[in-house]
Structures are given as structure tokens and as C-alpha cells.
Enzyme design. Structure first.
Site, PDB file in Angstrom:
ATOM      1  N   ASP A 112       0.795  -1.225   0.000  1.00 44.72           N
ATOM      2  CA  ASP A 112       0.000   0.000   0.000  1.00 44.72           C
ATOM      3  C   ASP A 112       0.833   1.284   0.000  1.00 44.72           C
ATOM      4  O   ASP A 112       0.269   2.378  -0.087  1.00 44.72           O
ATOM      5  CB  ASP A 112      -0.951   0.018   1.205  1.00 44.72           C
ATOM      6  CG  ASP A 112      -2.106  -0.954   1.023  1.00 44.72           C
ATOM      7  OD1 ASP A 112      -2.609  -1.052  -0.105  1.00 44.72           O
ATOM      8  OD2 ASP A 112      -2.492  -1.616   2.009  1.00 44.72           O
ATOM      9  N   ASP A 173      -5.483  -4.853  -6.292  1.00 46.05           N
ATOM     10  CA  ASP A 173      -5.279  -3.469  -5.847  1.00 46.05           C
ATOM     11  C   ASP A 173      -3.820  -3.031  -6.044  1.00 46.05           C
ATOM     12  O   ASP A 173      -3.519  -1.857  -6.237  1.00 46.05           O
ATOM     13  CB  ASP A 173      -5.628  -3.294  -4.359  1.00 46.05           C
ATOM     14  CG  ASP A 173      -6.750  -4.189  -3.880  1.00 46.05           C
ATOM     15  OD1 ASP A 173      -6.926  -5.291  -4.421  1.00 46.05           O
ATOM     16  OD2 ASP A 173      -7.435  -3.807  -2.918  1.00 46.05           O
TER      17      ASP A 173
HETATM   18  N1  GLY Z   1      -7.112  -1.705  -1.326  1.00 46.55           N
HETATM   19  C1  GLY Z   1      -8.126  -2.144  -0.487  1.00 46.55           C
HETATM   20  C2  GLY Z   1      -9.485  -1.871  -1.011  1.00 46.55           C
HETATM   21  O1  GLY Z   1      -9.681  -1.505  -2.151  1.00 46.55           O
HETATM   22  O2  GLY Z   1     -10.396  -2.026  -0.213  1.00 46.55           O
END
Ligand code: GLY
Length: 395
Positions: A112, A173
Site C-alpha cells: 500500500d 489493488d
Molecule cells: N485496497 C483495499 C481496497 O480496495 O479495499
């Protein structure tokens, strides 16, 4: 031939000229909401980064810099600075960026880092060209690259889940966080980051999608051999369903990969993952339910955040697609998504201080269901700015 080119140009200008949305009014609405939020946040030294507002509540759930959503708030403030030119937003963005700085120095906790540091510092550097910001972005990219497994050809998205899965794991993601790597390769000395980002995208393209181009949320790989073990879900309804935000990360991610690489495979793939999303949208609002295949439809929640991510991505994608019809289609769909988000159904208004209502974070664990969530606001303001540039550029 010249005539055909002139006709296509005239057609594309005709549809860009007819802007439906009053974009500046929407940007100013967002700015006012953000000013209300700023007034109500605790001072620095306390946990004070807004993440979400639960349905029926008025106040933001606040997080610290370690949270995966920590960079969206200052990123939003930077976009508001861009959209309003008001110095208060630049000052406040810099204030919240400061809190995130430790992420550039400490060991990577997960993938992230891109969301956290590129939405914030990336926009900050783009708008204020501060050399210290560049150093921080480049250091963070090197940190993110430590999670790359060359045997697999992807970044390990969740190191903390190795024990549970007993496998290398990559989530869709993660595509968004390649932007940090591509940017750092282009603007810094570590050119290897380009290869890592491109290989991650190619491996994901190969393994992360079903035959109909819908995405798995998570793919597990053998850490040592790199072989794919299986695709599964984490935030979707089931392993074989299309989790709305996951598909929107794919649309945005492959579009962005094309921006940096100009590899036509990515442009083609971005369209394939887009087309299955558009084809399966539930109605004219173009706002998806949180999972396209949950049997609870229509008695379940929508995900405005997926619509905001997709709208922003489609505005970029429409600029790359050569086919005039398809170009127009993507632009029109993005425009419609923004109109829906800007309607009284989706705007927070006086309900709370966020920009948008009705996002779904993690439905399987009842987390942030039908809530206002900061990444919906971030991609909404990004999309509004993109739309504004496309509809007001010199003819
Ligand atoms: N990256 C986590 C989500 O989209 O919830």
C-alpha cells in the site's frame, strides 16, 4: 484520408464541448466539504487523518500514518489546491504529508506504500516541485521494490498473510501501486523499478483474470517456484465473482501502465477489463453494487468508490483509444458516472462532511458498508479535475 481525420476530430470535439456537469461547482462543493472536515479534526500529535464515516454517523473515523488509507486525505487536499488555487489547501496538504514521511524510511509493511505515498507526495511534487518530496518518493519506491519476488514476477502484497496462506500473495489493488515504481524509474536513478513494475503487470495480466476478463481479488503463488496456486477473494462475495472495486483497480491500473510503457498489450487489456465491467453494470446510474455477482442484488449496497475510480480511469483511457466510437463511449460512460456521483443520491451534502455517500469497503466483514470513504472522495475529485481539463482545453 484527411477528410476522415477532420471528421473524427470534429466529432470528438462536438462531444467534449457538450459538458453536462458544472465541474467547477462540483469542485467548489468538495472544497467546502473539506474545509468543514479541516475545522473538526483534532490537532497534530493526535490521530487525525480522516478515513471513513459510517452510515448514520457524522464524524470521521480517524487513522494514523500507518493505515493504508493515510495518503488519500493529503492527496485530496492537493487536488483541491489544484482545483481552487486556494493556498489553504496546499498548506494543509503539506501538514498532513509530513505525518507520512516515516513510511519512506521504514521496512515495507505491505504494497500500500503507493497509495499512501504517491497520492500524497506524488501530487505534492507534481504541483509544488519540492526537491525534498522527490527524495521521499524515490526512497519509498525502493522500499516497495523490496517486496518483489523475481521467481513469481510480482510484488508480495501482504507479507503479513504469508503465514495464513503459506504462499506468496498478490492482490489486484497492487496494480495501482506500480505508478510509484514507474514514476521513480523515470525520475530517479533506479531504472530496475521499471522492469519490476512492467513484469508485475504482465504476470497479473496472465494469472489474475478469468476467461471473461473479470478479476480475482487475490492470487496465491508458490514462493519458491513462482507457480500460480489459485485465485480467490478477500473482499468480494465469492472466489469466482467480480468484486466491483477490484475490477476498477484493474481498469485504472492497466490504463496507467499504458501511460508509462506505451505497451499496446496494456491498452488492449485495459479495454477488455473495462468492457466486461460496463457490460454488467446494473442500471443507468452506472454505479455498481459492491460485487457484480452477489445474489443479494438488488437488496444490497452499492460502491460509489468503484464508480469514482472507474470514472477517473475511463477519462484517461478515452484519451488513448484510437477507435473514435470507443473513445466516445468511454468518455460518455465516465461523464454519466460523474453525473450520478454528483447527484443528490450520492453527494453527502449536509449529511456529513465527506464528498460522497454509499461506498462499500469490506462487506464480508461488515467493514465500512454504505459509508463515506476517503478513497471515493480522492478519486472523485481526481476525476472531476480530469473531466474539467478534457472539457475546457483549447479547441
Ligand atoms: N485496497 C483495499 C481496497 O480496495 O479495499
Amino acid at each position: 484520408m484527411k477528410k476522415i481525420v477532420a471528421y473524427c476530430l470534429a466529432m470528438s470535439l462536438a462531444w467534449t464541448a457538450k459538458a453536462q456537469l458544472n465541474t467547477q461547482q462540483e469542485i467548489d462543493y468538495c472544497a467546502n466539504q473539506a474545509l468543514k472536515t479541516l475545522q473538526n479534526l483534532p490537532p497534530d500529535g493526535q490521530v487525525n487523518i480522516p478515513r471513513s464515516i459510517e452510515n448514520g454517523k457524522k464524524t470521521w473515523r480517524l487513522v494514523d500514518y500507518k493505515d493504508w488509507c493515510s495518503g488519500f486525505w493529503s492527496g485530496t487536499l492537493w487536488y483541491l489546491y489544484e482545483g481552487t488555487k486556494k493556498p489553504v489547501f496546499k498548506k494543509q496538504a503539506q501538514r498532513f504529508d509530513k505525518q507520512l514521511q516515516p513510511l519512506s524510511q521504514q521496512k515495507a509493511y505491505d504494497h500500500d506504500l503507493g497509495f499512501q505515498m504517491f497520492c500524497s507526495y506524488g501530487n505534492g511534487y507534481r504541483l509544488a516541485s519540492n526537491a525534498a518530496y522527490k527524495k521521499i518518493i524515490l526512497a519509498t519506491a525502493d522500499t516497495l521494490a523490496t517486496l518483489y519476488n523475481p521467481k513469481v514476477g510480482t510484488i508480495l502484497s501482504w507479507p503479513r498473510e504469508i503465514a495464513r496462506f503459506k504462499a506468496h500473495n498478490t492482490i489486484i489493488d497492487n496494480m495501482i501501486n506500480l505508478e510509484l515504481l514507474f514514476w521513480a524509474a523515470k525520475n530517479g536513478k533506479n531504472k530496475n523499478l521499471y522492469q519490476i513494475a512492467e513484469k508485475h503487470a504482465l504476470t497479473t495480466m496472465q494469472n489474475h483474470f478469468r476467461d471473461d476478463y473479470t478479476s480475482y481479488h487475490v492470487v496465491l503463488y508458490d514462493t519458491l517456484t513462482g507457480k500460480k496456486i489459485k485465485g480467490m477473494t478477500h473482499q468480494g462475495y465469492a472466489d469466482n465473482t467480480m468484486w466491483a472495486r477490484g475490477q476498477s483497480w484493474a481498469i485504472y491500473g492497466f490504463t496507467m501502465c499504458y501511460r508509462f510503457t506505451k505497451n499496446p498489450q496494456f491498452l488492449d487489456f485495459a479495454q477488455k477489463v473495462t468492457d466486461v465491467y460496463l457490460k454488467n453494470l446494473p442500471d443507468e446510474s452506472l454505479i455498481p453494487y459492491w460485487d457484480f455477482n452477489t445474489p443479494e442484488i438488488p437488496n444490497t449496497t452499492r460502491d460509489a468508490s468503484a464508480a469514482a475510480v472507474t470514472a477517473s480511469a475511463l477519462l484517461e483511457l478515452s484519451g488513448y483509444v484510437k477507435d473514435a466510437e470507443k473513445k466516445k463511449l468511454y468518455f460518455k460512460k465516465a461523464e454519466k458516472m460523474l453525473e450520478s456521483l454528483a447527484s443528490s443520491t450520492y453527494k453527502s451534502g449536509t449529511t456529513n462532511d465527506a464528498f460522497l455517500l454509499h461506498s462499500t469497503g469490506n462487506r464480508p466483514i461488515q467493514g465500512e458498508v454504505d459509508a463515506s470513504i476517503i478513497y471515493a472522495d480522492y478519486y472523485y475529485i481526481e476525476a472531476l479535475l480530469r473531466y474539467k481539463y478534457l472539457t475546457t482545453r483549447k479547441k
